[in-house]
Motif scaffolding. Structure first.
Motif, PDB file in Angstrom:
ATOM      1  N   GLU A  82      -2.016 -50.704  18.679  1.00 15.66           N
ATOM      2  CA  GLU A  82      -3.079 -50.718  17.443  1.00 15.66           C
ATOM      3  C   GLU A  82      -3.814 -52.483  17.564  1.00 15.66           C
ATOM      4  OE1 GLU A  82       0.164 -49.618  14.303  1.00 15.66           O
ATOM      5  OE2 GLU A  82       0.484 -48.881  15.333  1.00 15.66           O
ATOM      6  N   HIS A  83      -4.701 -52.154  17.280  1.00 20.93           N
ATOM      7  CA  HIS A  83      -5.914 -53.903  17.497  1.00 20.93           C
ATOM      8  C   HIS A  83      -5.125 -54.379  15.987  1.00 20.93           C
ATOM      9  CE1 HIS A  83      -9.674 -55.975  16.411  1.00 20.93           C
ATOM     10  NE2 HIS A  83      -9.055 -56.448  17.792  1.00 20.93           N
ATOM     11  N   VAL A  84      -5.029 -54.999  16.046  1.00 20.45           N
ATOM     12  CA  VAL A  84      -4.847 -56.490  15.117  1.00 20.45           C
ATOM     13  C   VAL A  84      -5.851 -57.566  14.823  1.00 20.45           C
ATOM     14  CG1 VAL A  84      -2.535 -58.045  14.378  1.00 20.45           C
ATOM     15  CG2 VAL A  84      -2.345 -56.186  15.738  1.00 20.45           C
ATOM     16  N   GLY A  85      -5.998 -58.005  15.446  1.00 19.43           N
ATOM     17  CA  GLY A  85      -7.582 -58.971  15.157  1.00 19.43           C
ATOM     18  C   GLY A  85      -8.484 -59.571  16.935  1.00 19.43           C
TER      19      GLY A  85
ATOM     20  N   ILE B 136      -6.721 -69.331  23.876  1.00 19.42           N
ATOM     21  CA  ILE B 136      -5.685 -68.630  23.025  1.00 19.42           C
ATOM     22  C   ILE B 136      -5.877 -69.881  21.920  1.00 19.42           C
ATOM     23  CG2 ILE B 136      -4.031 -67.317  22.203  1.00 19.42           C
ATOM     24  CD1 ILE B 136      -3.513 -66.108  24.706  1.00 19.42           C
ATOM     25  N   PRO B 137      -6.154 -69.224  20.646  1.00 23.52           N
ATOM     26  CA  PRO B 137      -6.154 -70.661  19.466  1.00 23.52           C
ATOM     27  C   PRO B 137      -4.390 -70.820  19.256  1.00 23.52           C
ATOM     28  CG  PRO B 137      -7.724 -68.813  18.737  1.00 23.52           C
ATOM     29  CD  PRO B 137      -7.063 -68.308  20.148  1.00 23.52           C
TER      30      PRO B 137
ATOM     31  N   ALA C 151       1.005 -68.227  18.759  1.00 22.53           N
ATOM     32  CA  ALA C 151       2.406 -68.778  17.969  1.00 22.53           C
ATOM     33  C   ALA C 151       2.806 -66.704  17.464  1.00 22.53           C
ATOM     34  CB  ALA C 151       2.406 -69.263  16.523  1.00 22.53           C
ATOM     35  N   TRP C 152       1.184 -66.559  16.570  1.00 15.78           N
ATOM     36  CA  TRP C 152       2.130 -64.192  16.447  1.00 15.78           C
ATOM     37  C   TRP C 152       2.698 -64.184  17.692  1.00 15.78           C
ATOM     38  CZ3 TRP C 152      -0.732 -60.166  17.922  1.00 15.78           C
ATOM     39  CH2 TRP C 152      -0.322 -58.874  17.405  1.00 15.78           C
TER      40      TRP C 152
ATOM     41  N   ASP D 284       3.543 -62.375  10.891  1.00 22.99           N
ATOM     42  CA  ASP D 284       2.385 -61.252  10.039  1.00 22.99           C
ATOM     43  C   ASP D 284       1.415 -62.959  11.479  1.00 22.99           C
ATOM     44  OD1 ASP D 284       3.297 -59.693   8.206  1.00 22.99           O
ATOM     45  OD2 ASP D 284       3.361 -61.668   6.937  1.00 22.99           O
ATOM     46  N   PRO D 285      -0.021 -61.714  11.858  1.00 23.39           N
ATOM     47  CA  PRO D 285      -1.216 -62.240  12.853  1.00 23.39           C
ATOM     48  C   PRO D 285      -1.924 -62.907  11.662  1.00 23.39           C
ATOM     49  CG  PRO D 285      -1.750 -59.488  12.258  1.00 23.39           C
ATOM     50  CD  PRO D 285      -0.271 -60.333  12.020  1.00 23.39           C
ATOM     51  N   PRO D 286      -2.530 -64.214  12.346  1.00 22.60           N
ATOM     52  CA  PRO D 286      -2.781 -65.319  11.462  1.00 22.60           C
ATOM     53  C   PRO D 286      -4.258 -64.418  10.087  1.00 22.60           C
ATOM     54  CG  PRO D 286      -4.430 -65.927  13.775  1.00 22.60           C
ATOM     55  CD  PRO D 286      -2.536 -64.582  13.162  1.00 22.60           C
TER      56      PRO D 286
END
Length: 166
Positions: free
Chosen positions: A17-20, A63-64, A69-70, A77-79
């Motif tokens: 599933e695409h999160v962001g 990667i930010p 961290a996610w 939760d994703p940022p």
């Protein structure tokens, strides 16, 4: 929904599933716990598809930190976009404060040097190391130091009487 997921899973493999997506174009996915067509259970995991997928092109800043961290599970939760923008603004504020403090410190150092409160640092030059061939010599020669032309085979023999270690 489960029927569609299982149909896709049987047809194409694991479902993710695409999160962001971050500002660099990296895409972040979550793979929910699911069973493969052989009956094996695949545990829940988080993945990223890098824009530049070549291993040798990877750098620490690709990667930010919020997404890192996610991915590593340090946050649940994703940022959000608001959080990313707020953190970016905070980083710019910190950089500006660091530049301001560095300039102020440099100005104070120059003033102290002028007034004589602090002596200027001396610049020492290392002449060499004791184990180096040029140690203690003030000038290095451009001629190579070799005994290749003067070497005679058999000119040295070990002392008689055996080993000195007993």
């Amino acid at each position: 929904m489960n029927r569609i997921r299982s149909l896709l899973q049987r047809t194409f493999g694991l479902v993710k599933e695409h999160v962001g997506t971050d500002h660099l174009g990296n895409k972040y996915y979550i793979v929910p716990e699911q069973k493969t067509w052989t009956g094996q259970t695949v545990r829940k995991r988080r993945t990223v598809e890098m824009v530049n997928s070549e291993e040798h092109a990877y750098e620490a800043e690709t990667i930010p930190s919020e997404w890192d961290a996610w991915i590593r599970g340090r946050r649940k939760d994703p940022p959000t976009i608001e959080e990313l923008l707020q953190n970016e603004q905070y980083r710019h504020q910190i950089k500006a404060k660091v530049e301001e403090a560095s300039a102020k410190d440099k100005m104070i150092q120059e003033r102290d040097y002028k007034e004589g409160h602090v002596s200027e640092p001396t610049h020492t030059r290392t002449k060499g190391h004791a184990s180096a061939a040029y140690y203690g010599k003030h000038e290095t020669t451009k001629e190579p130091t070799s005994t290749a032309n003067a070497f005679e085979p058999g000119s040295w023999t070990p002392p008689r009487g055996g080993s000195t270690k007993k």
